[in-house]
Structures are given as structure tokens and as C-alpha cells.
Design a protein around this motif. Structure first.
Motif, PDB file in Angstrom:
ATOM      1  N   THR A 252       0.833  -1.152   0.093  1.00  0.00           N
ATOM      2  CA  THR A 252      -0.074  -0.150  -0.078  1.00  0.00           C
ATOM      3  C   THR A 252       0.981   1.173  -0.092  1.00  0.00           C
ATOM      4  N   ASN A 295       2.819  -4.406   5.992  1.00  0.00           N
ATOM      5  CA  ASN A 295       1.746  -4.580   5.295  1.00  0.00           C
ATOM      6  C   ASN A 295       0.466  -4.972   6.198  1.00  0.00           C
ATOM      7  N   LYS A 299      -2.580  -2.067   5.955  1.00  0.00           N
ATOM      8  CA  LYS A 299      -3.495  -2.674   4.979  1.00  0.00           C
ATOM      9  C   LYS A 299      -4.902  -2.008   4.794  1.00  0.00           C
ATOM     10  N   PRO A 300      -5.528  -1.594   3.881  1.00  0.00           N
ATOM     11  CA  PRO A 300      -6.644  -1.036   3.712  1.00  0.00           C
ATOM     12  C   PRO A 300      -7.843  -1.674   4.610  1.00  0.00           C
TER      13      PRO A 300
END
Length: 306
Positions: A252, A295, A299-300
Motif C-alpha cells: 500500500t 503490510n 492494510k486498507p
């Protein structure tokens, strides 16, 4: 195609390194590439009994980047050992392309640096300006020597090249340290072709510049101009071509910025306070190890989730 575009972006630097170091630059690069391709093929074909994957271009890129991280006068057998470490240890031992935790070329480079420190820190002179090509110290080596011997910046500066020489590529070093300008142009090409994004290179170079500037402003007699840290050594090569490896870097934009900031800060602290004059290779490998955690943190949110 992604791997080939990385190679295309490195061609101008490769041509300039041949102009600077002569046939040795070509020798090192060809040997490194052939060794990486051959070692990957042999391990997969005869040891793992799987279909060789040398056509995917990843071993080609590893070979080029490994060559760009070593001196042009490195003996042939050390280059082959570096290729074995890069492909065998850094890549295939983790499962091959897409599964490796660390950048393979940097695994090879650091393995050689620790195993053969004399050969890996013996830099041939610049044939473009020195017809004899005699051994010469790199700017970062001179800065580190000055720090360890207690010299002031004013005492070191007469021995250092101008920052413009670092930018254009008129100084000693490894093949990939020769021209910040050409490395930047290669990075712009990869940005245009959407091979990389801006987040990692900008955060690395920006954090190196910020920390180096703060220290320089705090004591200009103890720390050199930040331009020497930005254009000197392997910061440009590492930031643009090695830290951006999609397998070993966060996914991301937020994670990539955190990752880049960590690399830049660690690089400066190793250069100034560590045992080695260069720190970008160690910094990238350290942050490679933190990539899974980054990550997980960056993370979204899932669609429909809180």
C-alpha cells in the motif's frame, strides 16, 4: 515485461559505466548475468526437479543489479559466489520469485561484502579522467575515514569531489553509483511505464536529505553537505531500483512511505555512526524483514468492514 523495463531503465547507467571503467564494467555485468541465469537453471532443473523459470526475467534483473553493486575490478570467481548467494540463498531457498523475503541482489552483495571485504572495497580509478585507472577511494570512504580519524569537514573537503561530479558520475564507486542523473532518468522511465510508484523512492531520498540536513545544520564542521549523502554511494540505485522490488516491499502507499522512511533513516545512521561507509544495502534488507508487519499495519479496510 516488467523485468525487461527495469533492464531498459538501467541501460544508460550501464553504458556510462563502460565509458568510465572500460571493458571491466562489461565483463562484470555479463559474468554476473550469465552466472545468475545458469545457477537458477541448474538448481531448478537438476536439484529441485522443476521447470526452470529463467524466462521470467527475474534472474536477469538480479544479475544486472548484483553487478551494479560491486567494483568493476572484482575477480570472476567472487562474482560467481555472489550469484550463488543471490539466487540460491536469497531467492530459491525461499521458494523462488514471489516468495523471497529479501532482495536477492542485495543478499549477494552483503554476502560478498562480509566474506571478501578487501576485494569489495577496492575501487578502480575512473578511466574517463585517469588514464591509469589507479585504485581510488570513494567519497563515502573518505567521509567515513575522516569521521573515524576525528577530522573536521574543512579538512576532508579538499579530497572530496564536487557534488556536481557525484550527480553527473565523475567519481569512483561501484557500477551503479556512477551517475545520479542517469539513475533518476531511469526512475522516471519506470514511473512513466508504471513499473514503480513514487512513494518509496521519494520517501527514501527525502528522509536521507532531511536527516542529513538536520545534522549538517546542527554542526557543519562535523557533518558534510547533505548533497554528498543524496548523490553519493548507492542511495539513488537503492531507492529507485532495489527498494522498489514489488516482492519485498509493502503493497500500500502508506506502507511504502513507512518503509522508505525507515530505509532512509537507517542508511544515514549506518553511514555516520556505523562501521561501514555505506548503509543503503543493510537498510533495505532490514526493512525487507519488516515488510510483512508493515503490510499488516497499513492494510486498507475491507469493504463493508469496520
Amino acid at each position: 515485461m516488467i523485468m525487461l523495463r527495469v533492464v531498459y531503465a538501467l541501460i544508460p547507467v550501464f553504458i556510462w559505466s563502460i565509458f568510465v571503467f572500460g571493458i571491466d564494467a562489461l565483463r562484470v555485468t555479463l559474468l554476473s548475468v550469465v552466472a545468475c541465469l545458469a545457477i537458477e537453471y541448474l538448481i531448478q532443473k537438476y536439484l529441485l526437479k522443476v521447470k526452470p523459470s529463467i524466462n521470467d526475467g527475474s534472474a536477469l534483473v538480479t544479475g544486472v543489479l548484483l553487478a551494479f553493486n560491486v567494483p568493476s575490478g572484482l575477480p570472476w570467481w567472487i562474482i560467481i559466489i555472489g550469484a550463488v548467494a543471490a539466487i540460491g540463498i536469497g531467492k530459491i531457498s525461499f521458494g523462488g520469485l514471489g516468495a523471497n523475503i529479501f532482495n536477492p541482489a542485495l543478499v549477494g552483495r552483503v554476502f560478498l561484502l562480509i566474506s571478501f571485504p578487501v576485494q569489495m572495497t577496492t575501487w578502480p580509478g575512473i578511466r574517463a579522467v585517469d588514464a591509469d585507472g589507479v585504485t581510488a577511494a570513494t567519497p563515502l570512504s573518505l567521509i567515513k575515514e575522516g569521521i573515524t580519524t576525528g577530522k573536521t569537514v574543512s579538512e576532508i573537503l579538499p579530497d572530496l569531489p564536487a557534488a556536481t561530479d557525484l550527480f553527473l558520475g565523475n567519481t569512483g564507486g561501484s557500477l551503479g553509483e556512477m551517475s545520479a542523473l542517469l539513475l533518476i532518468l531511469g526512475g522516471l522511465y519506470m514511473l512513466f511505464r508504471k513499473v514503480i510508484t513514487w512513494h518509496i523512492p521519494v520517501s527514501i531520498i527525502g528522509s536521507v536529505a532531511l536527516v542529513a540536513t538536520i545534522l549538517w545544520l546542527a554542526d557543519q564542521n562535523a557533518y558534510v553537505n547533505p548533497l554528498y549523502h543524496i548523490f553519493g554511494g548507492g542511495v539513488m540505485l537503492g531507492a529507485i531500483f532495489m527498494a522498489t522490488d514489488m516482492v519485498t516491499s509493502p503493497m500500500t502507499p502508506k506502507g511504502q512511505i513507512i518503509y522508505g522512511l525507515g530505509i532512509g533513516i537507517i542508511t544515514i545512521f549506518i553511514r555516520l555512526f556505523g562501521a561501514y561507509p555505506e548503509g543503503i544495502s543493510f537498510a533495505i534488507l532490514i526493512m525487507n524483514a519488516f515488510t510483512p508487519l508493515i503490510n499488516s499495519y497499513a492494510k486498507p479496510k475491507r469493504f463493508g468492514g469496520k
